[in-house]
Design an enzyme around this catalytic site. Structure first.
Site, PDB file in Angstrom:
ATOM      1  N   ASN A  35      37.219  -2.450  11.103  1.00 36.25           N
ATOM      2  CA  ASN A  35      38.297  -1.531  11.452  1.00 36.25           C
ATOM      3  C   ASN A  35      39.477  -1.586  10.489  1.00 36.25           C
ATOM      4  O   ASN A  35      40.255  -0.638  10.404  1.00 36.25           O
ATOM      5  CB  ASN A  35      38.796  -1.819  12.872  1.00 36.25           C
ATOM      6  CG  ASN A  35      39.145  -3.282  13.086  1.00 36.25           C
ATOM      7  OD1 ASN A  35      38.299  -4.159  12.890  1.00 36.25           O
ATOM      8  ND2 ASN A  35      40.365  -3.559  13.488  1.00 36.25           N
ATOM      9  N   SER A  76      33.693   3.870  21.463  1.00 34.99           N
ATOM     10  CA  SER A  76      34.899   4.324  22.154  1.00 34.99           C
ATOM     11  C   SER A  76      35.178   5.772  21.812  1.00 34.99           C
ATOM     12  O   SER A  76      34.946   6.208  20.684  1.00 34.99           O
ATOM     13  CB  SER A  76      36.083   3.447  21.752  1.00 34.99           C
ATOM     14  OG  SER A  76      37.255   3.819  22.445  1.00 34.99           O
ATOM     15  N   ALA A  77      35.723   6.522  22.785  1.00 35.48           N
ATOM     16  CA  ALA A  77      35.934   7.954  22.601  1.00 35.48           C
ATOM     17  C   ALA A  77      37.123   8.289  21.716  1.00 35.48           C
ATOM     18  O   ALA A  77      37.097   9.260  20.953  1.00 35.48           O
ATOM     19  CB  ALA A  77      36.114   8.631  23.961  1.00 35.48           C
ATOM     20  N   THR A  87      35.268   3.748  40.305  1.00 35.20           N
ATOM     21  CA  THR A  87      34.943   5.168  40.227  1.00 35.20           C
ATOM     22  C   THR A  87      34.983   5.646  38.784  1.00 35.20           C
ATOM     23  O   THR A  87      35.931   5.370  38.047  1.00 35.20           O
ATOM     24  CB  THR A  87      35.940   5.988  41.067  1.00 35.20           C
ATOM     25  OG1 THR A  87      35.871   5.545  42.420  1.00 35.20           O
ATOM     26  CG2 THR A  87      35.629   7.476  41.003  1.00 35.20           C
ATOM     27  N   CYS A  95      45.700  -3.017  17.261  1.00 33.47           N
ATOM     28  CA  CYS A  95      45.693  -3.965  18.369  1.00 33.47           C
ATOM     29  C   CYS A  95      46.499  -5.216  18.057  1.00 33.47           C
ATOM     30  O   CYS A  95      46.820  -5.993  18.948  1.00 33.47           O
ATOM     31  CB  CYS A  95      44.255  -4.354  18.722  1.00 33.47           C
ATOM     32  SG  CYS A  95      43.243  -2.929  19.149  1.00 33.47           S
TER      33      CYS A  95
END
Length: 401
Positions: free
Chosen positions: A151, A199-200, A237, A325
């Site tokens: 990354n 990841s989106a 959910t 991050c």
């Protein structure tokens, strides 16, 4: 002031087509996908369709794809879940020294539980040596985790070769593909991957949703306990709008990947050539050839990264000095240290990551501003003053201090 966004490895804007696909599941088809009435079943059908789409994009079966809250959760589930479920077979794991902290910290957590982890070094380009990888495998090794592409420096690892070695020794293989999915061609069957995280929000999808691919037959302990969602493997959910948006974003990104790689590679190489030719004491970090098409990472001597970022931000240029991050940390990048950079040079790093909207003109403007910024910062640098006046001993003393 115009904003030039060159931090797409950190996150990306949601595409209009993705937002449009998501909208009905906020207020119209808002049902809980675990409910049996029609509104719930429409949501359930949307999740199933998204699962099938994402599975197809990586050569997997829909039953092998599980939705998560993002790449970090997927990494944690793959590593902790596999280790805990298979501890009876062995308690040794292998990873690399340049992994994302989601992998490194998951491994460290397992070490506190009594597992052993080998952290493989990398070469100056950030590449794991397959021979060193094979030599690290022990009779009690159960899992190896090596990222698909880094990354920070963009280096693409030899995943197929590493996975083949792991499989030959009966070791499961996980790859963090958060930076690569939607950019590089990935077929988990052809590559021999057992576990994969994605990841989106790295490919113009929404934040807060990711996926874990787990090959059929791979045993995983649950990371989140509760209800029976995700076939009893991950309680809570499902984020239906996010899942729908993830599938749409991935579908678009994979369809455009070949063309975008060619376009972005041309801009990337232009940026690298300009910086190395026009800015003295600049170094390209990562492989010159085995790197993501959208990644450029430099280190500049005699300056520190925070001042560089702040001055560029004042000009409307959004860039990074490493992983988003760890942007709150004053420590130099563990990735840059692992490829052999000394602390004082690692502190002066800059990452530019291109997106589907990035133009050559954007990059040229950013580099013009960068040249001015570095000139200003070096004029204030005592290290640079010593260098200019040839006081080598003073430079060495200050770097050692």
């Amino acid at each position: 002031m115009k904003q030039i966004y060159l931090d797409n490895a950190s996150t990306t804007p949601v595409r209009p087509e993705v937002l449009e696909a998501m909208m009905p599941y906020f207020a119209e088809d808002f049902g809980n996908p675990s409910s049996l009435y029609p509104a719930g079943q429409r949501a359930s059908d949307a999740v199933a369709a998204a699962r099938a789409t994402l599975a197809g994009l990586i050569g997997a079966k829909p039953s092998e794809v599980y939705f998560t809250s993002g790449g970090s959760e997927a990494d944690n589930w793959a590593i902790k879940g596999f280790a805990r479920a298979n501890a009876g077979k062995g308690r040794h794991l292998i990873t690399s020294a340049i992994e994302h902290h989601a992998v490194l910290h998951a491994c460290e957590a397992l070490e506190r539980e009594g597992f052993e982890v080998t952290y493989l070094p990398v070469d100056g380009d950030g590449l794991v040596d397959p021979a060193a990888f094979e030599a690290a495998i022990r009779p009690d090794t159960i899992l190896a985790s090596v990222m698909f592409a880094n990354n920070e420096i963009g280096t693409i690892e030899p995943i197929a070769e590493l996975a083949a070695i792991a499989r030959a020794h009966g070791v499961a293989f996980h790859t963090d593909a958060v930076q690569a999915f939607g950019h590089e061609d990935i077929d988990v069957r052809e590559l021999g991957i057992d576990l994969l995280s994605a990841s989106a929000h790295k490919l113009n999808g929404p934040k807060g949703v990711g996926m874990l691919y787990a090959r059929k037959g791979v045993k995983l302990a649950n990371l989140i306990d509760g209800g029976q969602q995700e076939r009893g493997r991950r309680a809570t959910t499902e984020n239906v709008p996010g899942i729908v948006g993830f599938a749409k974003a991935a579908e678009l990104a994979c369809a455009e990947a070949a063309g975008e790689r060619e376009r972005q590679t041309a801009i990337r190489d232009h940026a690298i050539a300009r910086v190395l030719a026009e800015i003295p004491h600049a170094r390209l970090n990562g492989s010159a050839t085995r790197r993501l098409s959208n990644n450029v990472n430099f280190s500049f001597e005699f300056i520190e990264g925070e001042g560089m970022l702040l001055q560029l931000a004042a000009r409307g240029i959004c860039v990074s000095s490493g992983s988003a991050c760890t942007s709150g940390s004053l420590d130099p990048s563990h990735v840059l240290l692992a490829i052999g950079l000394p602390h004082e040079i690692a502190h002066g790093s800059l990452r530019l990551t291109l997106g589907r909207d990035t133009t050559r003109e954007d990059v040229d403007f950013a580099i013009d501003c960068l040249k001015q910024t570095l000139g200003n910062l070096r004029m204030m640098s005592p290290l640079y003053e010593d260098y200019q006046q040839g006081r080598v001993e003073s430079i060495i003393e200050k770097m050692a201090a």
